[in-house]
Scaffold this active site. Sequence first.
Site, PDB file in Angstrom:
ATOM      1  N   LYS A 203       9.929  -5.443  14.112  1.00  0.00           N
ATOM      2  CA  LYS A 203      10.388  -4.697  12.938  1.00  0.00           C
ATOM      3  C   LYS A 203      11.366  -3.590  13.341  1.00  0.00           C
ATOM      4  O   LYS A 203      12.409  -3.385  12.712  1.00  0.00           O
ATOM      5  CB  LYS A 203       9.198  -4.063  12.206  1.00  0.00           C
ATOM      6  CG  LYS A 203       8.245  -5.031  11.532  1.00  0.00           C
ATOM      7  CD  LYS A 203       7.138  -4.220  10.850  1.00  0.00           C
ATOM      8  CE  LYS A 203       6.077  -5.090  10.238  1.00  0.00           C
ATOM      9  NZ  LYS A 203       4.993  -4.278   9.625  1.00  0.00           N
TER      10      LYS A 203
ATOM     11  N   GLU B  59      10.226  -6.072   3.358  1.00  0.00           N
ATOM     12  CA  GLU B  59      10.368  -7.354   2.677  1.00  0.00           C
ATOM     13  C   GLU B  59       9.944  -7.248   1.213  1.00  0.00           C
ATOM     14  O   GLU B  59      10.613  -7.749   0.305  1.00  0.00           O
ATOM     15  CB  GLU B  59       9.537  -8.437   3.375  1.00  0.00           C
ATOM     16  CG  GLU B  59       9.978  -8.757   4.803  1.00  0.00           C
ATOM     17  CD  GLU B  59       9.287  -7.887   5.839  1.00  0.00           C
ATOM     18  OE1 GLU B  59       9.322  -8.250   7.023  1.00  0.00           O
ATOM     19  OE2 GLU B  59       8.713  -6.834   5.467  1.00  0.00           O
TER      20      GLU B  59
ATOM     21  N   GLY C 111      -4.908  -5.343   5.986  1.00  0.00           N
ATOM     22  CA  GLY C 111      -4.217  -6.297   5.121  1.00  0.00           C
ATOM     23  C   GLY C 111      -4.843  -7.676   5.122  1.00  0.00           C
ATOM     24  O   GLY C 111      -5.023  -8.296   4.070  1.00  0.00           O
ATOM     25  N   ARG C 112      -5.193  -8.190   6.292  1.00  0.00           N
ATOM     26  CA  ARG C 112      -5.734  -9.543   6.380  1.00  0.00           C
ATOM     27  C   ARG C 112      -7.186  -9.630   5.923  1.00  0.00           C
ATOM     28  O   ARG C 112      -7.765 -10.715   5.887  1.00  0.00           O
ATOM     29  CB  ARG C 112      -5.577 -10.075   7.807  1.00  0.00           C
ATOM     30  CG  ARG C 112      -6.208  -9.201   8.888  1.00  0.00           C
ATOM     31  CD  ARG C 112      -5.752  -9.652  10.277  1.00  0.00           C
ATOM     32  NE  ARG C 112      -6.221  -8.803  11.350  1.00  0.00           N
ATOM     33  CZ  ARG C 112      -5.619  -7.692  11.757  1.00  0.00           C
ATOM     34  NH1 ARG C 112      -4.514  -7.272  11.143  1.00  0.00           N
ATOM     35  NH2 ARG C 112      -6.099  -6.995  12.774  1.00  0.00           N
TER      36      ARG C 112
ATOM     37  N   LYS D 113       0.829  -1.209   0.000  1.00  0.00           N
ATOM     38  CA  LYS D 113       0.000   0.000   0.000  1.00  0.00           C
ATOM     39  C   LYS D 113       0.863   1.258   0.000  1.00  0.00           C
ATOM     40  O   LYS D 113       0.650   2.187  -0.772  1.00  0.00           O
ATOM     41  CB  LYS D 113      -0.929   0.001   1.214  1.00  0.00           C
ATOM     42  CG  LYS D 113      -1.907   1.176   1.242  1.00  0.00           C
ATOM     43  CD  LYS D 113      -2.719   1.220   2.535  1.00  0.00           C
ATOM     44  CE  LYS D 113      -3.661   0.062   2.654  1.00  0.00           C
ATOM     45  NZ  LYS D 113      -4.511   0.158   3.866  1.00  0.00           N
TER      46      LYS D 113
ATOM     47  N   GLU E 228      -3.949 -12.465  14.364  1.00  0.00           N
ATOM     48  CA  GLU E 228      -3.534 -11.075  14.320  1.00  0.00           C
ATOM     49  C   GLU E 228      -4.674 -10.165  14.752  1.00  0.00           C
ATOM     50  O   GLU E 228      -4.445  -9.071  15.272  1.00  0.00           O
ATOM     51  CB  GLU E 228      -3.074 -10.711  12.903  1.00  0.00           C
ATOM     52  CG  GLU E 228      -2.242  -9.435  12.831  1.00  0.00           C
ATOM     53  CD  GLU E 228      -1.569  -9.254  11.484  1.00  0.00           C
ATOM     54  OE1 GLU E 228      -0.351  -9.528  11.380  1.00  0.00           O
ATOM     55  OE2 GLU E 228      -2.251  -8.835  10.529  1.00  0.00           O
TER      56      GLU E 228
ATOM     57  N   HIS F 289      -3.006 -38.765   9.490  1.00  0.00           N
ATOM     58  CA  HIS F 289      -1.770 -39.537   9.649  1.00  0.00           C
ATOM     59  C   HIS F 289      -0.660 -38.714  10.290  1.00  0.00           C
ATOM     60  O   HIS F 289       0.514 -39.092  10.232  1.00  0.00           O
ATOM     61  CB  HIS F 289      -1.318 -40.059   8.281  1.00  0.00           C
ATOM     62  CG  HIS F 289      -2.277 -41.041   7.688  1.00  0.00           C
ATOM     63  ND1 HIS F 289      -2.184 -42.399   7.874  1.00  0.00           N
ATOM     64  CD2 HIS F 289      -3.391 -40.847   6.931  1.00  0.00           C
ATOM     65  CE1 HIS F 289      -3.170 -43.008   7.245  1.00  0.00           C
ATOM     66  NE2 HIS F 289      -3.920 -42.086   6.669  1.00  0.00           N
TER      67      HIS F 289
END
Length: 565
Positions: free
Chosen positions: A528, A221, A287-288, A215, A373, A404
């Site tokens: 961060k 990153e 964001g999420r 944004k 979050e 399994h």
Amino acid sequence: MAINPPIDATQTQEWAALQQHFDELQAEGVDLKTWFANDSSRVEKLSFDAGDLHFDLSKNLIKPETLLLFADLAKAVKLDERTKAMYTGVHINNTEDRAVLHTALRRPAEDEGKVIVDGQDTVKDVRETLDRIYAFADKVRSGEWTGVTGKKITTVVNIGIGGSDLGPVMVYEALKAYADAGISARYISNIDPNDLAEKTKGLDPETTMFIIVSKTFTTLETLTNAREARTWLLGELQASGAIDGSDEQKADAIRRHFVAVSTNLEKVAEFGIDPANAFGFWNWVGGRYSVDSAVGTSLAVVFGPERFEEFLHGFHEIDEYFAATPFEKNVVVLLGILNVWYRNFFKAASHAVLPYDQYLHRFPAYLQQLTMESNGKSVRWDGTPVTSETGEIFWGEPGTNGQHAFYQLIHQGTQLIPADFIAFANTPNPTKDGGQDVHELFLGNYLAQTKALAFGKTADEVRAEGTAEEIVPARVFAGNRPTTSIFGDALTPFSLGELIALYEHITFVEGTVWGLDSYDQWGVELGKQLAKQITPAISQDDDALAQQDASTQGLIKFYREHRKF
């Protein structure tokens, strides 16, 4: 800014009534086998439909009357008022002073003019952006948009992190059966150089497009990976002779092979991307909660505008159901309070999501961010401490793989782990093994697991099978392990939108009960900040190293001794 304090759910009469009900069930003995035997209509009373999804809550540790207490608690915390506030753009994200309007992302065009927030017609803005994304997607899909050598784009590489990655990659994997334009997608998120190295391996730079999703266009990153991708692209194109080393040809290559999802047009232009090829979204989209915004541009390219619209319609179907259905019959509300029931009364710390559909293999990871979050917090929206446990650890894997791996602990371990089992009646890849329909074999496991978890197996039943007495205890299943079954017709763009919206609103319901601002994420910030301080100390700055704690110093010294350049 004055902030209205949340209602403390734990001090309400409705919470006390739920506690009394819980105590009564414990005294009586929680026994699903008996409850089913004593109530022939239990399944009917505890089954619901929302959109084209079917929900069976009958194998949960509740009675039909429990749902009325759930609804009462929702009313006590004024869930209806907070829902209306969210849908109409009130700034319920207190710590960032923002509206929370992911529901506006999927409103139909006829709702333009109905949601005006901070002077902006949100639906009009959304539809205008979608129109631009769809026009772009059509150009890429048709081959009108080409790379620098005139070849059609066949791979889009999305570079983003957090909500700019988890949502798109989950949806891409879930809807692969609908990719119909000969375009595939890859997703780069981790700043670890290995991620970009592996995701660009085998790609033809002449047919590859990168979508940079940030944004602010400053995410560490994402921008690091974007610059590395730009270096890779230009290097590969030059090595093959597709472009020469001139600045003009390099700039043209960047314009043809890079687009952005960002609102910072200045930074976009500085990178070399044409601002006309930047698609924005708004600060009222977390964001999420953003996969159905411009963050999903890669999806519109791979699956097409029509499928993306179906995806949005699925979200909107659940948005409307959640807002309009009375709490007593509202399965979204009831599932939200059910999670509170397990977290606060049964003290269950985790929650498994177990999709019996391999296409949904990234869905649990997506839900981890959405739920943890949002509600992994210890202060309420007015800054006061929480008054109960909050948040659950969400996790899971697709069936039958999980059977399994970790189902042993769910069946016979000492922790209570509520689980959501998700499946669909139809598959895009029907096959038979001899005379056996393989999808039915798969669904047999889906149904068997919830039955086994609910009803278990007694010592006498084990003995009746001829098991040696000393082995009997190891083969007993206590049962009364709670599950919710979610069944759909087929995994489609529409039903996937429904599923995502379902969990978005479940998360909101829980956050409202706990008094949380489910839309900020300050817990991710400290690390961060510290990373920026520590990074110089890793290889060169001894003064910065001296400022670190003893443990960090020791780890950095180990790195310095072992790093090979």
